[in-house]
Scaffold this active site. Structure first.
Site, PDB file in Angstrom:
ATOM      1  N   ARG A   1       1.781 -14.344 -20.054  1.00 54.05           N
ATOM      2  CA  ARG A   1       1.560 -13.982 -21.643  1.00 54.05           C
ATOM      3  C   ARG A   1       3.025 -14.563 -22.340  1.00 54.05           C
ATOM      4  NH1 ARG A   1      -0.507  -8.553 -21.528  1.00 54.05           N
ATOM      5  NH2 ARG A   1       1.194  -8.567 -20.037  1.00 54.05           N
TER       6      ARG A   1
ATOM      7  N   LYS B   1      -2.907  -6.316  -2.527  1.00 57.62           N
ATOM      8  CA  LYS B   1      -2.619  -4.801  -3.410  1.00 57.62           C
ATOM      9  C   LYS B   1      -2.376  -3.987  -3.940  1.00 57.62           C
ATOM     10  CE  LYS B   1       0.461  -2.067  -1.226  1.00 57.62           C
ATOM     11  NZ  LYS B   1       0.704  -0.864  -0.392  1.00 57.62           N
TER      12      LYS B   1
ATOM     13  N   HIS C   1       0.862  -7.584   3.826  1.00 61.78           N
ATOM     14  CA  HIS C   1       1.849  -8.138   3.700  1.00 61.78           C
ATOM     15  C   HIS C   1       2.789  -7.579   5.051  1.00 61.78           C
ATOM     16  CE1 HIS C   1       4.004  -4.654   1.847  1.00 61.78           C
ATOM     17  NE2 HIS C   1       5.306  -5.147   3.193  1.00 61.78           N
TER      18      HIS C   1
ATOM     19  N   LYS D   1       3.934 -10.372   8.956  1.00 63.31           N
ATOM     20  CA  LYS D   1       5.659  -9.450  10.243  1.00 63.31           C
ATOM     21  C   LYS D   1       4.801 -10.329  11.263  1.00 63.31           C
ATOM     22  CE  LYS D   1       6.413  -5.415   7.601  1.00 63.31           C
ATOM     23  NZ  LYS D   1       7.980  -6.424   7.203  1.00 63.31           N
TER      24      LYS D   1
ATOM     25  N   GLU E   1       9.463   5.271   5.273  1.00 69.65           N
ATOM     26  CA  GLU E   1      10.727   4.372   3.639  1.00 69.65           C
ATOM     27  C   GLU E   1      11.430   5.932   3.483  1.00 69.65           C
ATOM     28  OE1 GLU E   1       8.119   2.325   1.453  1.00 69.65           O
ATOM     29  OE2 GLU E   1       7.388   3.919   1.418  1.00 69.65           O
TER      30      GLU E   1
ATOM     31  N   ASP F   1      -1.829   4.444  -1.050  1.00 70.61           N
ATOM     32  CA  ASP F   1      -1.350   2.823  -1.030  1.00 70.61           C
ATOM     33  C   ASP F   1      -0.369   2.761   0.621  1.00 70.61           C
ATOM     34  OD1 ASP F   1       1.008   1.885  -2.393  1.00 70.61           O
ATOM     35  OD2 ASP F   1       2.563   2.447  -1.721  1.00 70.61           O
TER      36      ASP F   1
ATOM     37  N   HIS G   1      -2.015  -0.953   5.451  1.00 72.49           N
ATOM     38  CA  HIS G   1      -1.664  -1.279   6.422  1.00 72.49           C
ATOM     39  C   HIS G   1      -1.336  -0.220   7.955  1.00 72.49           C
ATOM     40  CE1 HIS G   1       0.801  -3.236   2.744  1.00 72.49           C
ATOM     41  NE2 HIS G   1       1.889  -2.110   2.582  1.00 72.49           N
TER      42      HIS G   1
HETATM   43  P1  NAP Z   1       4.115  -6.903 -13.094  1.00 68.35           P
HETATM   44  O1  NAP Z   1       5.766  -6.961 -12.245  1.00 68.35           O
HETATM   45  O2  NAP Z   1       3.884  -5.707 -14.037  1.00 68.35           O
HETATM   46  O3  NAP Z   1       3.560  -7.917 -13.286  1.00 68.35           O
HETATM   47  C1  NAP Z   1       2.630  -8.473 -14.108  1.00 68.35           C
HETATM   48  C2  NAP Z   1       2.379 -10.002 -14.455  1.00 68.35           C
HETATM   49  O4  NAP Z   1       1.660 -10.174 -14.837  1.00 68.35           O
HETATM   50  C3  NAP Z   1       3.645 -10.430 -15.399  1.00 68.35           C
HETATM   51  O5  NAP Z   1       4.075 -11.409 -14.715  1.00 68.35           O
HETATM   52  C4  NAP Z   1       2.949 -10.471 -16.795  1.00 68.35           C
HETATM   53  O6  NAP Z   1       2.788 -11.513 -17.425  1.00 68.35           O
HETATM   54  C5  NAP Z   1       0.720 -10.884 -16.160  1.00 68.35           C
HETATM   55  N1  NAP Z   1       0.448 -10.411 -16.769  1.00 68.35           N
HETATM   56  C6  NAP Z   1       0.018  -9.243 -17.297  1.00 68.35           C
HETATM   57  N2  NAP Z   1      -0.803  -9.203 -17.891  1.00 68.35           N
HETATM   58  C7  NAP Z   1      -1.640 -10.240 -18.708  1.00 68.35           C
HETATM   59  C8  NAP Z   1      -2.181 -11.436 -18.694  1.00 68.35           C
HETATM   60  N3  NAP Z   1      -3.289 -10.883 -19.727  1.00 68.35           N
HETATM   61  N4  NAP Z   1      -2.648 -12.626 -18.840  1.00 68.35           N
HETATM   62  C9  NAP Z   1      -1.527 -13.747 -17.797  1.00 68.35           C
HETATM   63  N5  NAP Z   1      -0.923 -12.901 -17.163  1.00 68.35           N
HETATM   64  C10 NAP Z   1      -0.787 -11.468 -17.881  1.00 68.35           C
HETATM   65  O7  NAP Z   1       3.368  -6.955 -11.628  1.00 68.35           O
HETATM   66  P2  NAP Z   1       3.555  -6.906  -9.924  1.00 68.35           P
HETATM   67  O8  NAP Z   1       4.632  -5.842 -10.081  1.00 68.35           O
HETATM   68  O9  NAP Z   1       4.563  -8.449 -10.440  1.00 68.35           O
HETATM   69  O10 NAP Z   1       2.905  -7.100  -9.242  1.00 68.35           O
HETATM   70  C11 NAP Z   1       1.623  -7.769  -9.226  1.00 68.35           C
HETATM   71  C12 NAP Z   1       0.710  -7.361  -8.648  1.00 68.35           C
HETATM   72  O11 NAP Z   1       1.100  -7.160  -6.942  1.00 68.35           O
HETATM   73  C13 NAP Z   1      -0.740  -6.311  -8.920  1.00 68.35           C
HETATM   74  O12 NAP Z   1      -1.607  -6.141  -8.616  1.00 68.35           O
HETATM   75  C14 NAP Z   1       0.421  -5.359  -7.900  1.00 68.35           C
HETATM   76  O13 NAP Z   1      -0.315  -3.441  -7.526  1.00 68.35           O
HETATM   77  C15 NAP Z   1       0.980  -5.486  -6.408  1.00 68.35           C
HETATM   78  N6  NAP Z   1       1.776  -5.517  -6.135  1.00 68.35           N
HETATM   79  C16 NAP Z   1       2.668  -5.838  -6.269  1.00 68.35           C
HETATM   80  C17 NAP Z   1       3.805  -5.439  -5.290  1.00 68.35           C
HETATM   81  C18 NAP Z   1       5.013  -5.607  -5.404  1.00 68.35           C
HETATM   82  O14 NAP Z   1       6.331  -4.803  -5.149  1.00 68.35           O
HETATM   83  N7  NAP Z   1       6.293  -5.712  -6.543  1.00 68.35           N
HETATM   84  C19 NAP Z   1       3.591  -5.423  -4.124  1.00 68.35           C
HETATM   85  C20 NAP Z   1       2.385  -5.831  -3.566  1.00 68.35           C
HETATM   86  C21 NAP Z   1       1.142  -5.236  -4.458  1.00 68.35           C
HETATM   87  P3  NAP Z   1       3.246 -10.929 -19.206  1.00 68.35           P
HETATM   88  O15 NAP Z   1       3.487  -9.953 -19.505  1.00 68.35           O
HETATM   89  O16 NAP Z   1       4.247 -12.493 -19.720  1.00 68.35           O
HETATM   90  O17 NAP Z   1       2.014 -11.190 -19.343  1.00 68.35           O
END
Ligand code: NAP
Length: 482
Positions: A51, A147, A177, A181, A215, A234, A239
């Protein structure tokens, strides 16, 4: 030895959540590395979708910063500009109408198409609906989901239903992920590519198996999420369970996605319920220089676990009598993940009691470095009788394969597998549900008992009860980072 790089076909990869933390830290750097190695053909497109008010230019700036900030960013930064020409951006709302026509108009019908749902699972349903509404899903379109895949069996089933109502299971790539590995895949190569191990890989020769994912970091900025999740949901449900499956599964008839996943599923279904006295939950305490778990999650009453250790049993012919010990936690002594296959002692020592008890041990290390070590018993050099010594036969991949060997990050491998259409390293719907079906009663059990996690010192081996879990049975955890 230089690995063989086979370029993938021309593709359009759309990253919903392209401005988020995962895209910035993992997905974009992984794609850049594959681009630098020549695996991504020029003309392929990576389209960030979120967005935020960004243009193609500002998204390219965002991506440039992300790929150059990555820990292992390739040194040839000259390729960044070429990589950035693959990048585009669409402002889109998963829950509204904005942006969908723009995105649809950008896609090419005759190339591989993949949608990466790098957003919270609450948006999966909306994304799936709108992709269909705008007719963006072709027969071989791929959907990548991250996840957490649910927080219990009911929510996992609901997510699976949302996906299966719009996509065929062959189109869905659920990422864990750990499966990307190199060493995890090597576990399969070691087991099923060598005659040496498979005949010994059963309860007749293996005393026990221990799987550790330790960790050093605390919950960091994910406190609110983690307090609702905890180590069991988690880490263990996904994992550690996947590592257990790959260690315990029967040889599949061939290395093909469903053959491998069928065998993993049988392992999960053979897992016995965990007895409460075979389960230890912990929570890290504060130190003079670091906050404790409750401060980190900003919940002074939190009963969420940052550590779990448990003993479980795979009840089938191969494993009856061989316990599996799993442990994972945050704020432990070091970042250290490994699988230990502890073989039994020799049935009789010809060297007499003074030679002591010795047994072989296969150690599969996943992080921080990847490698496999086999502990063997030899004679201690020198005169003065037959004294025995355990020494490692080391196979650190970096050393054995030479400096040019490429061990790609898990995300590099997994995203390329998505683009190639290979689901072997991704979790199937029934696997995820079976894992929750085993995990749910454990969590419900401690909730019903109002269980309070045991405090443990930060940067330690975890709660003392976790040590006792094994010591009671005459066994020991391998020391973290030893
Ligand atoms: P994040 O930093 O909160 O990013 C969320 C993303 O979703 C942002 O790009 C946000 O962009 C977008 N978004 C939110 N609402 C939206 C909407 N209505 N329409 C379109 N886009 C929208 O989350 P993240 O850490 O990247 O994680 C993403 C997913 O991967 C989650 O399910 C998380 O549990 C999983 N995950 C993350 C990690 C990690 O290391 N970060 C590891 C494993 C799994 P805008 O606000 O610009 O819309």
């Amino acid at each position: 030895m230089v690995s063989r790089i086979i370029p993938v076909d021309l593709f359009d990869l759309i990253i919903f959540g392209g401005t988020g933390d995962l895209a910035r830290r993992k997905i974009l750097p992984a794609l850049f590395k594959r681009f630098c190695d020549g695996q991504i053909p020029q003309g392929s497109r990576i389209i960030g979708a979120a967005r935020s008010d960004m243009t193609m230019q500002t998204y390219q700036d965002f991506a440039k910063e992300a790929v150059l900030a990555a820990d292992d960013a390739p040194s040839h930064t000259a390729k960044v500009d070429a990589f950035l020409t693959c990048l585009d951006y669409v402002k889109i709302d998963a829950m509204g109408e904005e942006g969908w026509d723009v995105l649809s108009a950008k896609l090419d019908t005759d190339r591989v198409r993949a949608f990466y749902f790098s957003v919270g699972p609450n948006l999966f349903d909306d994304l799936a609906d709108r992709l269909h509404l705008h007719k963006m899903v072709q027969d071989d379109t791929r959907i990548v989901v991250e996840k957490p895949f649910g927080r219990d069996l009911i929510s996992a089933k609901a997510l699976n239903k949302a996906l299966s109502s719009r996509f065929d299971e062959t189109q869905v790539y659920r990422i864990d992920h750990y499966l990307g590995k190199e060493t995890v895949q090597n576990l399969m190569a070691v087991r099923f590519g060598n005659m040496l191990f498979e005949p010994l890989w059963n309860s007749q020769y293996i005393d026990h198996i221990q799987i550790t994912v330790a960790e050093e970091v605390g919950v960091g900025g994910r406190g609110a999420y983690y307090d609702k999740s905890g180590a069991m949901r988690d880490m263990v449900q996904n994992h550690l369970m996947q590592l257990l499956c790959l260690t315990a599964m029967e040889p599949p008839a061939k290395f093909d996605p469903d053959a491998v996943r069928d065998e993993k599923l049988k392992v999960i279904r053979a897992l016995e319920p965990v007895e409460p006295h075979h389960l230890v939950r912990g929570q890290y305490a504060e130190t003079a220089s670091t906050q404790g778990f409750r401060e980190d999650v900003e919940n002074p009453q939190s009963k969420t676990e940052s550590f779990v250790a448990l003993k479980c049993a795979v009840q089938n012919w191969r494993w009856a009598g061989t316990p599996f010990y799993l442990r994972t936690g945050k704020r432990l002594k070091a970042r250290d993940s490994e699988i230990i296959v502890a073989f039994k002692n020799t049935p009789h020592s010809i060297f007499g009691p003074e030679a002591g008890q010795h047994s072989n041990e296969l150690r599969i290390q996943l992080q921080p470095d990847e490698g496999i070590t086999l502990k063997v018993t030899i004679k201690e050099p020198g005169p003065g009788g037959m004294r025995l010594l355990d020494v490692p036969l080391d196979m650190s991949f970096a050393e054995a394969l030479g400096p040019d060997a490429d061990t790609p990050d898990a995300y590099e491998r997994l995203i390329m597998d998505v683009l190639r259409g290979n689901q072997t390293l991704f979790m199937r719907n029934d696997e995820v549900e079976a894992a929750w079906a085993w995990t749910d009663p454990i969590i419900q059990g401690w909730e019903a008992r109002f269980d309070v996690p045991k405090p443990y010192d930060a940067f330690s081996e975890g709660p003392i009860d976790a040590m006792l879990l094994m010591q009671r049975e005459g066994r020991e955890w391998r020391k973290i980072a030893e």
